[in-house]
Scaffold this motif. Structure first.
Motif, short mmCIF file in Angstrom:
data_model
loop_
_atom_site.label_atom_id
_atom_site.label_comp_id
_atom_site.label_asym_id
_atom_site.label_seq_id
_atom_site.Cartn_x
_atom_site.Cartn_y
_atom_site.Cartn_z
N CYS A 245 0.85 -1.19 0.00
CA CYS A 245 0.00 0.00 0.00
C CYS A 245 0.89 1.24 0.00
CB CYS A 245 -0.93 -0.02 1.22
SG CYS A 245 -1.95 -1.51 1.30
N SER A 391 3.67 2.20 8.13
CA SER A 391 2.92 2.17 6.89
C SER A 391 2.69 3.60 6.39
CB SER A 391 1.56 1.48 7.09
OG SER A 391 0.76 1.60 5.93
N GLY A 393 0.78 4.16 4.14
CA GLY A 393 -0.65 4.18 3.92
C GLY A 393 -1.41 4.76 5.09
N CYS A 399 1.27 0.70 11.47
CA CYS A 399 0.13 -0.03 10.92
C CYS A 399 -1.00 -0.07 11.95
CB CYS A 399 0.52 -1.46 10.59
SG CYS A 399 1.83 -1.63 9.39
N ASP A 402 -7.80 -0.55 9.95
CA ASP A 402 -8.61 0.47 9.30
C ASP A 402 -10.10 0.16 9.39
OD1 ASP A 402 -6.66 2.34 8.23
OD2 ASP A 402 -6.01 0.68 6.96
N ARG A 418 -3.55 -1.66 6.36
CA ARG A 418 -2.69 -1.29 5.24
C ARG A 418 -1.22 -1.63 5.49
NH1 ARG A 418 -5.53 1.67 1.47
NH2 ARG A 418 -7.61 2.25 2.19
N ASP A 420 2.07 -3.42 4.83
CA ASP A 420 2.54 -3.93 3.55
C ASP A 420 2.81 -5.43 3.63
OD1 ASP A 420 2.54 -1.46 2.12
OD2 ASP A 420 4.35 -0.88 3.21
N CYS A 447 -5.40 -3.55 -0.32
CA CYS A 447 -5.32 -2.19 0.22
C CYS A 447 -6.70 -1.59 0.47
CB CYS A 447 -4.48 -1.29 -0.69
SG CYS A 447 -2.74 -1.81 -0.76
N PRO A 448 -7.42 -1.92 1.53
CA PRO A 448 -6.82 -2.61 2.66
C PRO A 448 -6.60 -4.10 2.41
CG PRO A 448 -9.15 -2.29 3.05
CD PRO A 448 -8.83 -1.56 1.78
#
Length: 465
Positions: A245, A391, A393, A399, A402, A418, A420, A447-448
């Motif tokens: 992501c 992340s 993202g 991380c 989400d 997200r 990686d 992603c997610p």
């Protein structure tokens, strides 16, 4: 929800969600802590399945014999054991990542003989390969003689005095099997394997004695991997794999040994899987007993388990370095339970004593919370252990979850993040930083990315832990 996994949803997902009602809570603790559960029983309502799906959890005796199209973070793979294809297709914006396990290398058919009248040694060299794994069609030696498979230095060496399918001798090294046509020696890390016949007495043997090698599996070189990745990106219109992501923020686990010692310690029970000599996934020890978890799309039946190597301590010796720490390899043993919809397989290993000291991961048996921080130890692309902690993202933050619930192969069966990941990370543990226990089993990109909620898996496996 930014990405709906509508392709393989199970009708009546309410029943799956009911599995989480009243889930036992797991207290936090170190990597070798005990699994602590409360007194509230789990709901056991069975989830409805689509008409062509297998139902419920399967004991080893009822393990599925067929294989579905794979899922999770992985590259397109070639043929699997028994000739069954594990072909994958690319992720899309509306369907789960249908990509499966990562392809690690290829198999070559060979014809090599080592007998008592000729040279006692034969070499298999593939410059730049990450590993070499030799298959014996026949191994029959005189009493007192033996065969070794080693690297050129002899530091890695496996010993066989007979075909383990016919007779398992106590001092012989472990092996893996695929069907009834011989056996595989354990792999040699590096690009060369040397097969040597050792004789206790001089002179020829009878004609029936000797060794036949008919297949060799070997890892891709760095340039082959780069070429494959380039072609894959071209096929995807030049896009990066969706499981990363933004930029790839996962780093070698050893890079975090000083700055994040707890997270590093929790990477040690995480193992690399080499399946059928050419494909890769991730697995991890769960509880203090001989139990490991991975995805169903990685190990789907006993045949897969019987031809899987489990590599512990496959990590870089230094941050960003190329030297690999000493690796402990054991074969997978029994497939204990597997489920296609929740995409998990619980299995055991042979020679458990040799890997027991790497510790195990506890379970955090509850519904994930949106916003809570997580990290993922993994073997993306089959690489030495990496940790996804940061992340981009998440705007440079760590991380986090989400979406507390997201659709996997059933409604609300997964949790989204997200962090990686990459091909080969399928089966990795998603660990809650608040408890340092596993909250999900990673299996999908997009992603997610997402993992199956442990509070749904646990009711199906708790009697085996």
């Amino acid at each position: 929800m930014t990405r709906r996994r509508t392709g393989l949803l199970v009708a009546a997902g309410v029943a799956v969600a009911a599995l989480a009602v009243g889930s036992d809570a797991a207290a936090g603790g170190p990597v070798v802590g005990h699994l602590m559960t409360g007194s509230t029983p789990h709901a056991t309502a069975a989830a409805h399945r689509t008409s062509d799906a297998r139902t419920g959890a399967h004991d080893a005796a009822n393990a599925p014999t067929g294989r579905r199209t794979g899922h999770g973070d992985a590259a397109t793979t070639g043929s699997h054991a028994g000739g069954t294809s594990r072909g994958r297709h690319a992720e899309s914006a509306t369907e789960p990542a249908a990509v499966g396990v990562a392809e690690a290398g290829s198999q070559d058919s060979v014809t090599r003989h080592v007998d008592y009248s000729g040279s006692p040694t034969t070499r298999f060299s593939y410059p730049g390969a990450a590993y070499v794994k030799v298959h014996f069609a026949r191994l029959l030696v005189r009493p007192g003689d033996w065969v070794t498979v080693s690297d050129e230095s002899g530091k890695q060496s496996y010993t066989y005095r007979g075909d383990p399918r016919l007779l398992k001798l106590p001092k012989d090294s472990p092996s893996t099997v695929s069907g009834a046509d011989g056996f595989w020696a354990m792999s040699i890390t590096g690009d060369t394997a040397v097969v040597t016949l050792h004789k206790t007495l001089p002179g020829p043997g009878l004609g029936k004695f000797g060794v036949d090698v008919d297949r060799v599996a070997h890892g891709f070189t760095a340039s082959q991997r780069a070429d494959r990745e380039h072609k894959q990106r071209l096929a995807e219109g030049g896009r990066r794999p969706e499981s990363v992501c933004g930029s790839d923020d996962a780093q070698d686990a050893v890079c975090y040994k000083t700055s994040h010692p707890v997270e590093y310690q929790h990477s040690l029970p995480v193992a690399r899987l080499l399946i059928n000599g050419t494909t890769l996934c991730t697995a991890w020890r769960v509880t203090a007993d001989d139990r490991m978890l991975t995805n169903h799309h990685c190990i789907g039946d006993q045949a897969d388990a019987s031809n899987t190597e489990v590599w512990f301590n496959y990590q870089c010796s230094s941050c960003g370095g190329s030297e690999i720490a000493p690796v402990t390899k054991v074969p997978a043993d029994k497939l204990l339970r597997t489920d296609e919809t929740l995409d998990y397989t619980l299995f055991s290993v042979s020679d458990f004593a040799s890997i027991k000291h790497f510790g195990y991961l506890g379970l955090d048996i509850r519904k994930p919370k949106a916003g809570e921080q997580v990290y993922i130890p993994q073997h993306p692309e089959g690489d030495p252990t990496k940790l996804a902690i940061a992340s981009d993202g998440e705007n440079g933050a760590t991380c986090r979850i989400d979406e507390a619930t997201i659709d996997g192969y059933a409604s609300n069966s997964d949790t989204g993040y997200r962090c990686d990941t990459a091909p080969g990370a399928s089966g990795s543990p998603v660990i809650a930083r608040s408890t340092n226990r596993v909250i999900a089993l990673h299996h999908l990109g997009g992603c997610p990315n997402s993992g199956v909620r442990i509070d749904l898996i646990y009711p199906q496996i708790k009697s085996l832990l």
